[in-house]
Design a protein around this motif. Structure first.
Motif, short mmCIF file in Angstrom:
data_model
loop_
_atom_site.label_atom_id
_atom_site.label_comp_id
_atom_site.label_asym_id
_atom_site.label_seq_id
_atom_site.Cartn_x
_atom_site.Cartn_y
_atom_site.Cartn_z
N PRO A 92 0.82 -1.22 0.00
CA PRO A 92 0.00 0.00 0.00
C PRO A 92 0.84 1.26 0.00
O PRO A 92 0.50 2.25 -0.64
N ALA A 93 1.97 1.24 0.73
CA ALA A 93 2.80 2.44 0.80
C ALA A 93 3.35 2.79 -0.58
O ALA A 93 3.37 3.95 -0.98
N ALA A 94 3.77 1.76 -1.32
CA ALA A 94 4.31 2.01 -2.65
C ALA A 94 3.19 2.45 -3.60
O ALA A 94 3.38 3.32 -4.45
N MET A 95 2.02 1.83 -3.42
CA MET A 95 0.92 2.16 -4.34
C MET A 95 0.40 3.57 -4.11
O MET A 95 -0.09 4.21 -5.03
N SER A 96 0.50 4.05 -2.86
CA SER A 96 -0.02 5.39 -2.60
C SER A 96 0.91 6.46 -3.15
O SER A 96 0.57 7.64 -3.16
N LYS A 97 2.08 6.05 -3.65
CA LYS A 97 2.98 7.02 -4.28
C LYS A 97 2.41 7.49 -5.61
O LYS A 97 2.74 8.57 -6.07
N VAL A 98 1.57 6.66 -6.22
CA VAL A 98 0.93 7.07 -7.47
C VAL A 98 -0.17 8.07 -7.10
O VAL A 98 -1.14 7.71 -6.45
N SER A 99 0.02 9.32 -7.50
CA SER A 99 -0.96 10.34 -7.13
C SER A 99 -2.17 10.24 -8.04
O SER A 99 -2.20 9.46 -8.99
N THR A 100 -3.17 11.06 -7.75
CA THR A 100 -4.39 11.02 -8.57
C THR A 100 -4.07 11.32 -10.03
O THR A 100 -4.77 10.85 -10.92
N PHE A 101 -3.01 12.09 -10.26
CA PHE A 101 -2.68 12.41 -11.65
C PHE A 101 -2.26 11.17 -12.42
O PHE A 101 -2.45 11.07 -13.62
N GLY A 102 -1.67 10.21 -11.71
CA GLY A 102 -1.26 8.97 -12.34
C GLY A 102 -2.43 8.12 -12.79
O GLY A 102 -2.26 7.18 -13.58
N TYR A 103 -3.62 8.43 -12.30
CA TYR A 103 -4.79 7.62 -12.66
C TYR A 103 -5.48 8.15 -13.91
O TYR A 103 -6.32 7.47 -14.50
N ASN A 104 -5.13 9.39 -14.30
CA ASN A 104 -5.80 9.97 -15.45
C ASN A 104 -5.68 9.13 -16.73
O ASN A 104 -6.68 8.94 -17.42
N PRO A 105 -4.48 8.62 -17.06
CA PRO A 105 -4.37 7.83 -18.29
C PRO A 105 -5.31 6.62 -18.29
O PRO A 105 -5.91 6.30 -19.33
N LEU A 106 -5.48 5.98 -17.13
CA LEU A 106 -6.36 4.81 -17.06
C LEU A 106 -7.79 5.21 -17.40
O LEU A 106 -8.50 4.50 -18.11
N ILE A 107 -8.19 6.37 -16.87
CA ILE A 107 -9.56 6.83 -17.10
C ILE A 107 -9.76 7.20 -18.56
O ILE A 107 -10.78 6.91 -19.17
N GLU A 108 -8.73 7.83 -19.13
CA GLU A 108 -8.83 8.22 -20.53
C GLU A 108 -8.93 6.98 -21.41
O GLU A 108 -9.77 6.91 -22.33
N ASP A 109 -8.11 5.95 -21.12
CA ASP A 109 -8.19 4.71 -21.89
C ASP A 109 -9.56 4.08 -21.73
O ASP A 109 -10.13 3.56 -22.70
N ALA A 110 -10.09 4.11 -20.50
CA ALA A 110 -11.38 3.49 -20.25
C ALA A 110 -12.47 4.18 -21.06
O ALA A 110 -13.40 3.53 -21.57
N LEU A 111 -12.37 5.51 -21.22
CA LEU A 111 -13.38 6.24 -21.98
C LEU A 111 -13.31 5.87 -23.46
O LEU A 111 -14.34 5.67 -24.12
N VAL A 112 -12.08 5.78 -23.98
CA VAL A 112 -11.92 5.39 -25.38
C VAL A 112 -12.54 4.00 -25.58
O VAL A 112 -13.25 3.75 -26.55
N GLN A 113 -12.28 3.11 -24.61
CA GLN A 113 -12.82 1.76 -24.68
C GLN A 113 -14.35 1.78 -24.64
O GLN A 113 -15.02 1.06 -25.37
N LEU A 114 -14.90 2.70 -23.77
CA LEU A 114 -16.36 2.81 -23.63
C LEU A 114 -16.98 3.23 -24.96
O LEU A 114 -18.04 2.71 -25.35
N MET A 115 -16.32 4.13 -25.67
CA MET A 115 -16.81 4.56 -26.99
C MET A 115 -16.84 3.36 -27.93
O MET A 115 -17.82 3.11 -28.62
N ALA A 116 -15.74 2.60 -27.93
CA ALA A 116 -15.64 1.45 -28.82
C ALA A 116 -16.70 0.41 -28.49
O ALA A 116 -17.38 -0.12 -29.38
N ASP A 117 -16.89 0.15 -27.19
CA ASP A 117 -17.85 -0.88 -26.77
C ASP A 117 -19.27 -0.52 -27.17
O ASP A 117 -20.08 -1.40 -27.48
N ASN A 118 -19.59 0.77 -27.15
CA ASN A 118 -20.95 1.17 -27.47
C ASN A 118 -21.11 1.57 -28.93
O ASN A 118 -22.15 2.09 -29.32
N GLY A 119 -20.07 1.35 -29.72
CA GLY A 119 -20.15 1.64 -31.13
C GLY A 119 -20.31 3.12 -31.44
O GLY A 119 -20.97 3.49 -32.40
N ILE A 120 -19.75 3.97 -30.59
CA ILE A 120 -19.84 5.41 -30.83
C ILE A 120 -18.59 5.86 -31.57
O ILE A 120 -17.48 5.63 -31.12
N GLU A 121 -18.82 6.44 -32.74
CA GLU A 121 -17.67 6.88 -33.53
C GLU A 121 -17.35 8.32 -33.18
O GLU A 121 -18.21 9.19 -33.19
#
Lengths: 453, 346
Positions: A92-121
């Motif tokens: 946990p100590a090592a994982m908490s070194k990743v700040s909230t900013f480090g999570y942004n790429p994951l969320i951005e990827d997830a959104l791109v994936q969400l578009m693809a999954d729902n067939g939104i161009e």
């Protein structure tokens, strides 16, 4: 005089008075007309008052109701192990070194994936799509990941807040043309939102977080709630109740039942009435000078707020308590004293119980007044970005910096994002519900227990 | 009676307060309402990413914040003052008199001041500082003699502007924004129109002339707004001819109601302000009480976090909200890291 007795009285006045009691003469008609006019004025005044009340309530409800619903997005996010836990040992100590900013790429990827999954161009990239979501999302995902390290490497579906602009669109507050020059969102985002709504990934539901949540910063009004400041108000009311009720009742019993009537008590009496009319901001300045600067109590603490409001509520309680003590007939006291009770026994065994409903009503009304008071809180540092942490325990509740409901509403109304304006109205609804409940309790108490002689 | 219990609990509260007042574990910040949005964004992110409690940020204005900052050293005083202007010498003296000697000045970035009107209102699209001076000055020199401002409509001021009554809503004197407006717009316009030279030619001293340049007319054409930008917005909403002075961030959150005008031909944006092309901007600051670092947990971390690249950098949340990122941010970071106080860096 002699003339009058000698000459017969002419019947002139009798003629002008009219002969029948049924036909109204001019003067009576005028008097009746004046009465009818006055009644009409009275009814008009009541109607104007009612009309203002209706306008007020309608505008409050219309502006405030949207704050109770919020737009959420169902978003499956892949918790990438490489990014979140590069060492792979789930420390946990090592994982908490990743700040909230480090999570942004994951969320951005997830959104791109969400578009693809729902067939939104769409030709938007991750960071641009990201504008549809609240900036609270990384913190939400981070908290979850730190609490559930075993989920790293899995895809977890989160229910995340949409941004305030998207939420405004779902509520009809934001239109496409409004976004023309807005750099937070484009009209193209709204087309995506429409498609996501059809796909069931975006929905607007009741928002408990508004009632239970903490204040949020200016960049994420969608996350703000009134809960923490409600707790602040609650602790202030406890201070007011615990201090103002015993002090107020003791003072008024002494003044009413025991004190000799002399110049000194007259002076006290006049000053209590004057205090009741002192503007509340004056108590705020007093509180700042006495409790914080001289007494060394902490800034922004509900304890200090409660002390200041106690000063403000005391006169109200004293005046209403004295009125209800006066309303107890003297025969009760006389009877008690007559059978040999001491003065204290007469007061506490007989007068006070009979006066209690009136005292409680006055106290509740005083509390309601204190609950809605903002001005003194401005001066003791309870307005700002303050109501962010839930108090840890009771002592913390009194001493940790907090805001109060009316102060929170004032703060929201000042903020730039129009979504905060909506929340200010929503906060007013919550506050009004509290005030109405308190007043209804006061009325019920009076109805149930009041005795008339 | 339960009076005994009630008084006992009252005493207990008082006793508890005496002990707990000596152990503050959150950073307390107060000051400028212009800096408040940025400070609240940082405080929120700080609470999320660190184990420290979320700092408390109060508003109240730059001067009020600095006054509290200078009250002394100790847990009952604030740790950081936000300000939309640099600290004044008189304030440094007050601080020193109260024992606050080591102050770290941190410039967090720049804020633009924009001139906006109702979106459906008359076409106010381009201004020069001279237009604002001629429209708002209390007195302007005509043929060498000072006369009360005769301009009634914007077209009187500049034929290119719409022919509507002048109705300007400018920040009141308690706002830091007013100072910038006076110096960068009114004084500049005064010099541009040659009015200042005319005043000095007519025998005024330079200081008097500057004062006359910045004096705003009081015949109702210009209204001081002592409240916040929301009040200015409400005035503009109800008056189609109204022109208001706003912060860039506020305007960017309300682009559906407001349209912005260019100043000296430059459109306000974070880019034009950062490059210095847009003339009306000012630096924003916060001041750290060095004596509190190490005493109040999280103070150093909060300050470092505030100026870190991911927060105050060009693509950070502050910049997204409307702050113009400081090009010399890395120097500021170093300064905060080493807690260089104001005296030592000069």
């Amino acid at each position: 005089m002699t003339d009058v007795t000698n000459t017969p009285v002419p019947s002139g006045p009798e003629k002008s008075r009219g002969s029948s009691l049924y036909a109204l003469d001019k003067r009576t008609k005028r008097r009746n007309a004046a009465e009818a006019r006055f009644k009409a004025y009275g009814i008009a005044a009541v109607c104007v008052g009612l009309a203002f009340l209706v306008i007020l309530l309608v505008s409050i409800v219309r502006n405030g109701i949207p704050a109770f619903t919020q737009t959420f997005v169902e978003l499956p996010i892949y918790l990438n192990e490489e990014k979140l836990d590069p060492d792979g040992n789930r420390d946990p100590a090592a994982m908490s070194k990743v700040s909230t900013f480090g999570y942004n790429p994951l969320i951005e990827d997830a959104l791109v994936q969400l578009m693809a999954d729902n067939g939104i161009e769409t030709d938007m990239d991750g960071p641009t799509l990201r504008k549809m979501l609240s900036s609270s999302v990384p913190a939400q995902v981070r908290d979850y990941t730190l609490a559930n390290p075993d989920q790293v490497g899995e895809t977890v579906t989160f229910r995340v807040l949409a941004s305030s602009r998207v939420d405004g669109y779902m509520k009809g507050r934001v239109q496409r043309e409004d976004l023309e020059r807005d750099k937070n969102l484009d009209a193209a985002h709204l087309d995506i939102v429409d498609q996501l709504v059809d796909a069931g990934a975006v929905e607007r539901t009741f928002n408990w977080a508004f009632i239970t949540g903490a204040d949020a910063s200016e960049s994420r009004p969608e996350q703000a709630g009134i809960g923490v400041s409600m707790i602040g108000s609650f602790f202030m009311m406890i201070v007011v109740l615990v201090l103002a009720l015993p002090i107020g009742v003791a003072a008024s019993i002494y003044l009413e039942e025991f004190a000799a009537k002399n110049r000194f008590t007259d002076l006290i009496e006049v000053n209590i009435s004057n205090l009741a009319a002192v503007p509340s901001i004056v108590f705020g300045i007093l509180g700042l000078a006495v409790f914080i600067q001289f007494g060394g109590l902490p800034q922004s603490a509900p304890l200090v707020g409660g002390l200041v409001l106690t000063l403000m509520t005391l006169p109200t309680i004293i005046i209403s308590t004295r009125a209800s003590l006066k309303a107890v007939p003297p025969s009760i006291r006389d009877a008690a004293l007559g059978v040999g009770a001491s003065k204290t026994q007469a007061v506490f065994h007989h007068v006070l119980p009979l006066a209690m409903p009136g005292i409680l009503t006055g106290t509740i009304i005083g509390l309601a007044q204190a609950l809605g008071e903002t001005a003194p809180l401005l001066l003791i540092g309870m307005v700002g970005y303050i109501a962010t942490n839930y108090p840890e325990g009771i002592v913390d509740g009194f001493l940790a910096p907090n805001s109060a409901m009316p102060a929170q509403i004032y703060e929201w109304a000042k903020r730039a994002d129009p979504a905060y304006y909506e929340r200010a109205w929503g906060g007013i609804i919550v506050l009004l519900l509290f005030l109405m409940t308190m007043n209804i309790i006061a009325i019920i108490l009076r109805r149930r227990f009041e005795r008339r002689w | 009676m339960s009076f005994a219990k009630l008084t006992a609990s009252t005493l207990a509260i008082a006793a508890v307060s005496a002990t707990a007042a000596a152990a503050r574990d959150n950073v307390q910040v107060a000051g400028s309402s212009t800096v408040l949005p940025y400070a609240s964004i940082v405080a929120e992110a700080f609470g999320e990413n660190f184990d420290f409690p979320t700092p408390v940020v109060e508003s109240g204005g730059s001067s009020a914040g600095l006054k509290r900052f200078c009250e002394g050293v100790g847990e009952n005083t604030i740790d950081i003052a936000n300000a939309s202007r640099a600290i004044r010498d008189s304030e440094i003296e007050t601080c020193a008199a109260n024992g606050v000697t080591d102050i770290v000045e941190v410039r967090i970035g720049y804020d633009g001041i924009v001139f906006a009107s109702q979106i459906d209102g008359p076409a106010f699209t381009a201004f020069e500082p001279a237009d604002w001076f001629s429209a708002l000055a209390a007195e302007i020199p005509v043929d060498g003699a000072m006369t009360a401002n005769p301009n009634m409509t914007w077209a009187d001021v500049n034929p290119d502007l719409p022919d509507v009554e002048i109705a300007a809503f400018i920040p009141g004197t308690k706002h830091g924004t007013r100072e910038v407006f006076e110096e960068k717009v009114l004084l500049q316009g005064c010099e541009d129109t040659g009015a200042m030279q005319a005043m000095m030619d007519a025998g005024m001293s330079e200081d008097d002339a500057e004062g006359a340049c910045m004096a705003v007319r009081t015949d109702g054409k210009s209204v001081d707004i002592d409240g916040d930008y929301t009040e200015t917005l409400a005035r503009i909403d109800s008056n189609p001819n109204g022109l208001g002075v706003f912060g860039l961030a506020f305007y960017e959150n309300n682009t559906d109601k407001l349209k912005v005008a260019t100043m000296s031909g430059v459109e306000p944006s974070t880019d034009t302000i950062a490059s210095g092309e847009y003339p009306v901007s000012r630096p924003l600051f916060f001041y750290i009480k060095k004596a509190h670092v190490g005493v109040i947990p999280g103070l150093q971390e909060y300050a470092d976090f505030f100026v870190s690249d991911e927060i105050a950098g060009p693509s950070g949340p502050l910049s997204n909200y409307g702050l113009v990122s400081d090009p010399e941010l890395s120097a500021t970071q170093e300064k905060v890291q080493n807690l260089e106080t104001m005296g030592s860096s000069m």
